[in-house]
Design an enzyme around this catalytic site. Structure first.
Site, mmCIF file in Angstrom:
data_model
loop_
_atom_site.group_PDB
_atom_site.id
_atom_site.type_symbol
_atom_site.label_atom_id
_atom_site.label_comp_id
_atom_site.label_asym_id
_atom_site.label_seq_id
_atom_site.Cartn_x
_atom_site.Cartn_y
_atom_site.Cartn_z
ATOM 1 N N SER A 171 0.826 -1.194 0.024
ATOM 2 C CA SER A 171 0.011 0.071 -0.079
ATOM 3 C C SER A 171 0.903 1.337 -0.136
ATOM 4 O O SER A 171 1.623 1.412 -0.997
ATOM 5 C CB SER A 171 -1.086 -0.156 1.187
ATOM 6 O OG SER A 171 -2.089 0.783 0.995
ATOM 7 N N ASP A 275 -10.342 -2.990 -4.723
ATOM 8 C CA ASP A 275 -9.579 -1.834 -4.309
ATOM 9 C C ASP A 275 -9.522 -0.280 -4.916
ATOM 10 O O ASP A 275 -9.504 -0.599 -6.199
ATOM 11 C CB ASP A 275 -8.177 -2.296 -4.384
ATOM 12 C CG ASP A 275 -7.303 -1.598 -3.429
ATOM 13 O OD1 ASP A 275 -7.476 -0.429 -3.277
ATOM 14 O OD2 ASP A 275 -6.042 -1.989 -3.171
ATOM 15 N N HIS A 306 -8.733 -4.392 -0.383
ATOM 16 C CA HIS A 306 -7.438 -3.926 -0.120
ATOM 17 C C HIS A 306 -7.046 -4.480 1.160
ATOM 18 O O HIS A 306 -7.665 -4.439 2.358
ATOM 19 C CB HIS A 306 -7.092 -2.184 0.182
ATOM 20 C CG HIS A 306 -6.071 -1.685 0.104
ATOM 21 N ND1 HIS A 306 -5.157 -1.198 -0.929
ATOM 22 C CD2 HIS A 306 -5.550 -1.581 1.336
ATOM 23 C CE1 HIS A 306 -4.194 -0.731 -0.260
ATOM 24 N NE2 HIS A 306 -4.311 -0.644 0.943
#
Length: 336
Positions: A171, A275, A306
């Site tokens: 991320s 996501d 996610h």
């Protein structure tokens, strides 16, 4: 990715994820429900520790050690190293996720141990400083400084970067990895990086996305109410780390690097279908592969949000994500 004609189909739910939602009473968990960063930090720390505890102990790890490393501004951060039983292994530097605002060493404890124990890496886990206490570009600078420290001290860490020197992150950490791959290339960093591992990365702020890519960016709107990381959660993190005016900086949006993307190391992507960040990662992978002719490998997790493997570590897709993380890094190592 050529076999997926419409990226929007990746948001289609799966029976496995439907069962997860049913177990939660139909209400999707969302980081955006936390209004207070401190409370969220505690929740994420507990979640990550639970994920690590859900896996069996990893054999082959000889030593774990914390180091205090000085940054360019005089501040100090903790860097944890994982040394395999067989010395002089390749080097992997890890940047954790958490929207630049949450997370720590526990985030990637499991993967660092797996890379060390199963592939023989000396893994370096970077506990960079967090926003809002430390604003942009502190996290990026800390990770770059820690990467330089790892390279400079490779022999003392029992690592041999000539066997492989890979950076990676999840991320926000994937964003940092993408940025550092460009900085290392532009600064002719030695020893050179041999791979970049990007798990569910943020690659370009949507408002800064070049016009030619906008026709392919659907996930920001399509997945705005997705589980775990909604648009509300993205806004919370971004607002903590940097003002809107800085989101078009190439350090934060590496898709925009003025020096382009040629001569970057091979890249391995893991991308989730539900996501908001999905399409910027897919756009970037395609650019590297088709426009620059670079080596890439992609694993996609259709219908999953996610960071799903951290919050729901016992479902089969979570086990597969962790297994493929190791296999993908092995692929990067084979490209050296």
């Amino acid at each position: 990715m050529a076999d997926i004609k419409d990226w929007r189909s990746l948001s289609d739910t799966t029976p496995e994820w439907d069962a997860v939602l049913e177990s939660m009473g139909g209400q999707a968990f969302d980081i955006g429900m936390f209004e207070d960063i401190q409370t969220l930090r505690g929740f994420i720390s507990a979640t990550k520790k639970n994920m690590t505890a859900s896996h069996s102990p990893v054999p082959g790890v000889k030593e774990e050690k914390d180091h205090q490393v000085t940054m360019r501004d005089g501040g100090k951060i903790t860097v944890r190293t994982y040394t395999p039983e067989k010395a002089a292994g390749p080097l992997y530097v890890m940047y954790h996720g958490g929207g630049f605002s949450i997370g720590g060493l526990e985030n990637e404890e499991l993967l660092c141990r797996l890379l060390c124990g199963q592939l023989g890496f000396v893994a370096v886990n970077v506990d960079y400083r967090l926003a809002p206490e430390h604003k942009f570009p502190t996290a990026h600078n800390d990770c770059w400084d820690a990467t330089k420290w790892a390279a400079e001290n490779a022999s003392q860490l029992s690592a041999d970067p000539s066997k492989g020197f890979i950076i990676g992150g999840t991320s926000a950490g994937g964003n940092i990895a993408a940025t550092i791959s460009h900085l290392a290339r532009d600064e002719k960093f030695s020893p050179p990086l041999t791979g970049c591992h990007m798990m569910i990365p943020a690659i370009c702020a949507v408002d800064a996305l070049p016009e030619k890519y906008k026709k392919d960016q659907h996930s920001w709107e399509q997945n705005k109410n997705a589980a775990i990381l909604s648009r509300k959660a993205c806004d919370l993190f971004y607002d903590c780390y940097l003002p809107v005016a800085d989101r078009g900086s190439e350090l934060f949006s590496p898709l925009l690097f003025k020096t382009g993307h040629a001569c970057l190391p091979p890249s391995y992507f893991q991308i989730c279908g539900q996501d908001p960040l999905r399409d910027e990662a897919l756009i970037y992978e395609r650019l590297l592969r088709e426009d620059e002719g670079l080596k890439t490998k992609v694993d996609v997790y259709p219908g999953l949000p996610h960071g799903f493997w951290s919050v729901f570590p016992k479902i089969e897709s979570s086990k597969r994500f962790v297994e493929e993380s190791v296999k993908g890094v092995k692929w990067l190592l084979e490209q050296n």
